[in-house]
Design a protein around this motif. Structure first.
Motif, PDB file in Angstrom:
ATOM      1  N   PHE A  74       0.830  -1.204   0.000  1.00  0.00           N
ATOM      2  CA  PHE A  74       0.000   0.000   0.000  1.00  0.00           C
ATOM      3  C   PHE A  74       0.867   1.258   0.000  1.00  0.00           C
ATOM      4  CE2 PHE A  74      -2.338   3.515   1.771  1.00  0.00           C
ATOM      5  CZ  PHE A  74      -3.562   3.430   1.131  1.00  0.00           C
ATOM      6  N   VAL A  75       1.894   1.286   0.846  1.00  0.00           N
ATOM      7  CA  VAL A  75       2.763   2.468   0.923  1.00  0.00           C
ATOM      8  C   VAL A  75       3.484   2.684  -0.406  1.00  0.00           C
ATOM      9  CG1 VAL A  75       4.788   3.458   2.049  1.00  0.00           C
ATOM     10  CG2 VAL A  75       3.035   2.313   3.417  1.00  0.00           C
ATOM     11  N   ASP A  76       3.948   1.606  -1.039  1.00  0.00           N
ATOM     12  CA  ASP A  76       4.585   1.731  -2.352  1.00  0.00           C
ATOM     13  C   ASP A  76       3.639   2.395  -3.349  1.00  0.00           C
ATOM     14  OD1 ASP A  76       6.867   0.512  -1.418  1.00  0.00           O
ATOM     15  OD2 ASP A  76       6.505  -1.421  -2.390  1.00  0.00           O
ATOM     16  N   GLY A  77       2.390   1.921  -3.380  1.00  0.00           N
ATOM     17  CA  GLY A  77       1.417   2.484  -4.313  1.00  0.00           C
ATOM     18  C   GLY A  77       1.065   3.918  -3.994  1.00  0.00           C
ATOM     19  N   TYR A  78       0.928   4.224  -2.717  1.00  0.00           N
ATOM     20  CA  TYR A  78       0.586   5.585  -2.307  1.00  0.00           C
ATOM     21  C   TYR A  78       1.695   6.558  -2.704  1.00  0.00           C
ATOM     22  CZ  TYR A  78      -0.486   9.585   0.680  1.00  0.00           C
ATOM     23  OH  TYR A  78      -0.748  10.846   1.138  1.00  0.00           O
ATOM     24  N   ILE A  79       2.939   6.188  -2.421  1.00  0.00           N
ATOM     25  CA  ILE A  79       4.057   7.085  -2.742  1.00  0.00           C
ATOM     26  C   ILE A  79       4.189   7.263  -4.250  1.00  0.00           C
ATOM     27  CG2 ILE A  79       6.589   7.242  -2.711  1.00  0.00           C
ATOM     28  CD1 ILE A  79       6.494   6.188   0.147  1.00  0.00           C
ATOM     29  N   LYS A  80       3.993   6.200  -4.998  1.00  0.00           N
ATOM     30  CA  LYS A  80       4.080   6.309  -6.457  1.00  0.00           C
ATOM     31  C   LYS A  80       3.006   7.252  -6.998  1.00  0.00           C
ATOM     32  CE  LYS A  80       5.108   2.611  -8.695  1.00  0.00           C
ATOM     33  NZ  LYS A  80       5.077   1.286  -9.364  1.00  0.00           N
ATOM     34  N   LYS A  81       1.838   7.236  -6.357  1.00  0.00           N
ATOM     35  CA  LYS A  81       0.746   8.110  -6.803  1.00  0.00           C
ATOM     36  C   LYS A  81       0.995   9.568  -6.419  1.00  0.00           C
ATOM     37  CE  LYS A  81      -4.265   8.744  -6.308  1.00  0.00           C
ATOM     38  NZ  LYS A  81      -5.516   8.205  -5.689  1.00  0.00           N
ATOM     39  N   VAL A  82       1.446   9.789  -5.183  1.00  0.00           N
ATOM     40  CA  VAL A  82       1.637  11.159  -4.692  1.00  0.00           C
ATOM     41  C   VAL A  82       2.943  11.760  -5.202  1.00  0.00           C
ATOM     42  CG1 VAL A  82       1.855  12.570  -2.607  1.00  0.00           C
ATOM     43  CG2 VAL A  82       0.242  10.666  -2.657  1.00  0.00           C
ATOM     44  N   TYR A  83       3.967  10.914  -5.366  1.00  0.00           N
ATOM     45  CA  TYR A  83       5.280  11.379  -5.825  1.00  0.00           C
ATOM     46  C   TYR A  83       5.668  10.608  -7.083  1.00  0.00           C
ATOM     47  CZ  TYR A  83       5.503  13.304  -1.085  1.00  0.00           C
ATOM     48  OH  TYR A  83       5.240  13.977   0.091  1.00  0.00           O
ATOM     49  N   PRO A  84       5.098  10.947  -8.228  1.00  0.00           N
ATOM     50  CA  PRO A  84       5.327  10.162  -9.458  1.00  0.00           C
ATOM     51  C   PRO A  84       6.768  10.200  -9.966  1.00  0.00           C
ATOM     52  CG  PRO A  84       4.104  12.179  -9.931  1.00  0.00           C
ATOM     53  CD  PRO A  84       4.152  12.054  -8.443  1.00  0.00           C
ATOM     54  N   ASN A  85       7.600  11.112  -9.455  1.00  0.00           N
ATOM     55  CA  ASN A  85       8.993  11.190  -9.911  1.00  0.00           C
ATOM     56  C   ASN A  85       9.906  10.187  -9.220  1.00  0.00           C
ATOM     57  OD1 ASN A  85       8.462  13.313 -11.711  1.00  0.00           O
ATOM     58  ND2 ASN A  85       8.781  14.865 -10.121  1.00  0.00           N
ATOM     59  N   VAL A  86       9.379   9.470  -8.219  1.00  0.00           N
ATOM     60  CA  VAL A  86      10.201   8.493  -7.513  1.00  0.00           C
ATOM     61  C   VAL A  86      10.545   7.335  -8.452  1.00  0.00           C
ATOM     62  CG1 VAL A  86      10.237   6.792  -5.660  1.00  0.00           C
ATOM     63  CG2 VAL A  86       9.354   9.078  -5.222  1.00  0.00           C
ATOM     64  N   LYS A  87      11.838   7.061  -8.572  1.00  0.00           N
ATOM     65  CA  LYS A  87      12.318   5.996  -9.451  1.00  0.00           C
ATOM     66  C   LYS A  87      12.906   4.807  -8.688  1.00  0.00           C
ATOM     67  CE  LYS A  87      13.618   9.417 -12.977  1.00  0.00           C
ATOM     68  NZ  LYS A  87      14.764   9.986 -13.735  1.00  0.00           N
ATOM     69  N   THR A  88      13.314   5.042  -7.439  1.00  0.00           N
ATOM     70  CA  THR A  88      14.049   4.021  -6.707  1.00  0.00           C
ATOM     71  C   THR A  88      13.553   3.931  -5.273  1.00  0.00           C
ATOM     72  OG1 THR A  88      16.021   4.517  -8.029  1.00  0.00           O
ATOM     73  CG2 THR A  88      16.348   3.212  -6.038  1.00  0.00           C
ATOM     74  N   LYS A  89      13.466   2.720  -4.769  1.00  0.00           N
ATOM     75  CA  LYS A  89      13.137   2.454  -3.373  1.00  0.00           C
ATOM     76  C   LYS A  89      14.384   1.894  -2.701  1.00  0.00           C
ATOM     77  CE  LYS A  89      10.149  -0.604  -0.605  1.00  0.00           C
ATOM     78  NZ  LYS A  89       9.025  -1.576  -0.688  1.00  0.00           N
ATOM     79  N   ARG A  90      14.838   2.534  -1.637  1.00  0.00           N
ATOM     80  CA  ARG A  90      16.043   2.096  -0.946  1.00  0.00           C
ATOM     81  C   ARG A  90      15.737   1.789   0.513  1.00  0.00           C
ATOM     82  NH1 ARG A  90      21.367   5.490  -3.063  1.00  0.00           N
ATOM     83  NH2 ARG A  90      21.650   4.221  -4.944  1.00  0.00           N
ATOM     84  N   LEU A  91      16.508   0.869   1.075  1.00  0.00           N
ATOM     85  CA  LEU A  91      16.354   0.553   2.484  1.00  0.00           C
ATOM     86  C   LEU A  91      17.635  -0.079   2.993  1.00  0.00           C
ATOM     87  CD1 LEU A  91      14.502  -2.786   3.027  1.00  0.00           C
ATOM     88  CD2 LEU A  91      14.755  -1.851   0.731  1.00  0.00           C
ATOM     89  N   THR A  92      17.792  -0.051   4.296  1.00  0.00           N
ATOM     90  CA  THR A  92      18.881  -0.757   4.960  1.00  0.00           C
ATOM     91  C   THR A  92      18.265  -1.708   5.966  1.00  0.00           C
ATOM     92  OG1 THR A  92      19.053   1.087   6.526  1.00  0.00           O
ATOM     93  CG2 THR A  92      20.622   1.056   4.703  1.00  0.00           C
ATOM     94  N   ARG A  93      18.937  -2.813   6.215  1.00  0.00           N
ATOM     95  CA  ARG A  93      18.451  -3.744   7.213  1.00  0.00           C
ATOM     96  C   ARG A  93      19.630  -4.411   7.897  1.00  0.00           C
ATOM     97  NH1 ARG A  93      14.457  -7.878   4.678  1.00  0.00           N
ATOM     98  NH2 ARG A  93      14.727  -8.853   6.725  1.00  0.00           N
ATOM     99  N   GLY A  94      19.405  -4.883   9.114  1.00  0.00           N
ATOM    100  CA  GLY A  94      20.486  -5.426   9.913  1.00  0.00           C
ATOM    101  C   GLY A  94      20.494  -6.929   9.987  1.00  0.00           C
ATOM    102  N   ASP A  95      19.717  -7.586   9.133  1.00  0.00           N
ATOM    103  CA  ASP A  95      19.745  -9.040   9.087  1.00  0.00           C
ATOM    104  C   ASP A  95      19.758  -9.479   7.633  1.00  0.00           C
ATOM    105  OD1 ASP A  95      17.093  -8.061   8.748  1.00  0.00           O
ATOM    106  OD2 ASP A  95      16.325 -10.082   8.991  1.00  0.00           O
ATOM    107  N   ASP A  96      20.308 -10.639   7.383  1.00  0.00           N
ATOM    108  CA  ASP A  96      20.350 -11.174   6.033  1.00  0.00           C
ATOM    109  C   ASP A  96      19.082 -11.981   5.789  1.00  0.00           C
ATOM    110  OD1 ASP A  96      20.897 -12.492   3.627  1.00  0.00           O
ATOM    111  OD2 ASP A  96      23.042 -12.540   4.051  1.00  0.00           O
TER     112      ASP A  96
END
Length: 366
Positions: free
Chosen positions: A139-161
């Motif tokens: 849902f958040v992915d879709g919402y951000i794509k709708k509100v911010y159409p210029n977003v091209k990349t989703k980035r994240l960091t995590r502390g587990d493999d």
């Protein structure tokens, strides 16, 4: 859909649905055959039996109620939640079922609006492992794509493999080693003094490469926008990661860094530094009933400079430490063993919290 008194009222017909999963997950839901859902102006949609809303300050207690044991007590959100409510270019979305808050995720727009950093994901304890995290992420992915159409990349960091199956959905840009220490304020000062003594004995404190603080924003801008910096310092994925937030080296991101109240040190031996570091001010976390978390980010591969930088950062905050403190030091993998050895010998004051672990830097299309 009707409008009454500034609120939207949606009459939704939902058939009775049972979802059966293993009892250990306790994930059986039953929806009423007919109900009226009130959607205030902050609510942004519905899906999978959930109502999604933009988080508000008054949701704080509900968010904390679903955050039990998040990150092993290292959760930053109790400290940052209210600042997230007013941070520019940040979206914080909560999910409710029958008015009960059950999940949260946030996204921060960076890199001139072309990248979203997702963080803060959490699900209430009795629904973890039931797919709810995936629902709010979609849902958040879709919402951000709708509100911010210029977003091209989703980035994240995590502390587990997460393993090869989940990693296959992302591009793994970098891994950083993490050295985690913990101790109390009574022994912290002697620990820092011991590190200083080690530098003197090894003559590293008087080496030809001094570390200097960077306080001037223009000087910091010149440093970070140097086109050669990434290769010289072997930056992870060509970015700097400030307290788990990966940022490209571009001018628009300097405004984000300026809001973080960071303390910077840089190799001052010449115009092309070979080492750079900064720390985030210590902040409270729930660990052990209440502790401080202190994050130090090191960039470069010179062991001597890494030791001096670590000592400088610890020394600069020793007067602020009260009670128990957890120190997390993020670095190039080649530095970990030497810094671990450098910090040993003070176990009565500060000791290693956990074995070698890594911070993963991931991206994919939103």
């Amino acid at each position: 859909m009707l409008s009454r008194g500034g609120k939207l009222y949606c009459h939704i017909l939902i058939v009775n649905v049972w979802i059966t999963t293993p009892k250990s997950h306790d994930c059986r839901y039953k929806y009423a055959s007919r109900r009226e859902v009130t959607m205030d102006s902050h609510c942004v949609g519905e899906s999978d039996g959930l109502t999604f809303c933009l988080a508000r300050p008054e949701d704080y207690d509900d968010v904390m109620a679903i955050s039990q044991d998040i990150y092993g007590g290292n959760d930053y959100l109790p400290h940052r939640y209210h600042s997230w409510m007013t941070e520019p270019e940040r979206v914080v979305i909560i999910a409710r079922r029958d008015r009960k808050l059950v999940a949260l995720e946030s996204g921060l727009l960076v890199d001139g609006g072309e990248t979203v950093i997702v963080e803060g994901l959490r699900v209430c304890p009795n629904e973890r492992g039931c797919g709810l995290a995936g629902v709010i992420q979609r849902f958040v992915d879709g919402y951000i794509k709708k509100v911010y159409p210029n977003v091209k990349t989703k980035r994240l960091t995590r502390g587990d493999d997460p393993g090869p199956e989940k990693l296959s959905k992302f591009r793994l840009l970098a891994r950083r080693a993490v050295l985690s220490l913990w101790g109390d304020s009574e022994g912290f000062d002697s620990f820092v003094s011991g590190l200083k003594d080690k530098l003197v004995v090894s003559n590293e404190s008087n080496s030809s490469s001094p570390l200097v603080p960077v306080k001037d924003l223009e000087a910091l801008k010149t440093l970070l926008l140097d086109s050669d910096l990434s290769s010289r310092l072997q930056l992870p994925g060509g970015a700097i990661i400030q307290d788990w937030q990966p940022l490209k080296l571009m001018e628009s991101n300097l405004q984000i860094l300026a809001r973080r109240n960071l303390t910077w040190f840089v190799d001052g031996s010449g115009g092309k530094p070979l080492f750079m570091s900064f720390h985030t001010p210590p902040y409270p976390i729930p660990f052990n009933g209440g502790s401080l978390r202190f994050n130090i980010d090191l960039y470069g591969t010179d062991t001597s400079l890494a030791k001096k930088a670590l000592t400088a950062h610890l020394n600069s905050v020793k007067s602020e430490i009260q009670g128990l403190v957890l120190v997390h030091i993020y670095m190039h993998q080649t530095l970990w063993a030497d810094l671990k050895q450098f910090c040993e010998g003070h176990e009565t004051a500060v000791r290693q919290l956990r074995d070698y672990w890594e911070q993963l830097f991931l991206e994919r299309e939103p």
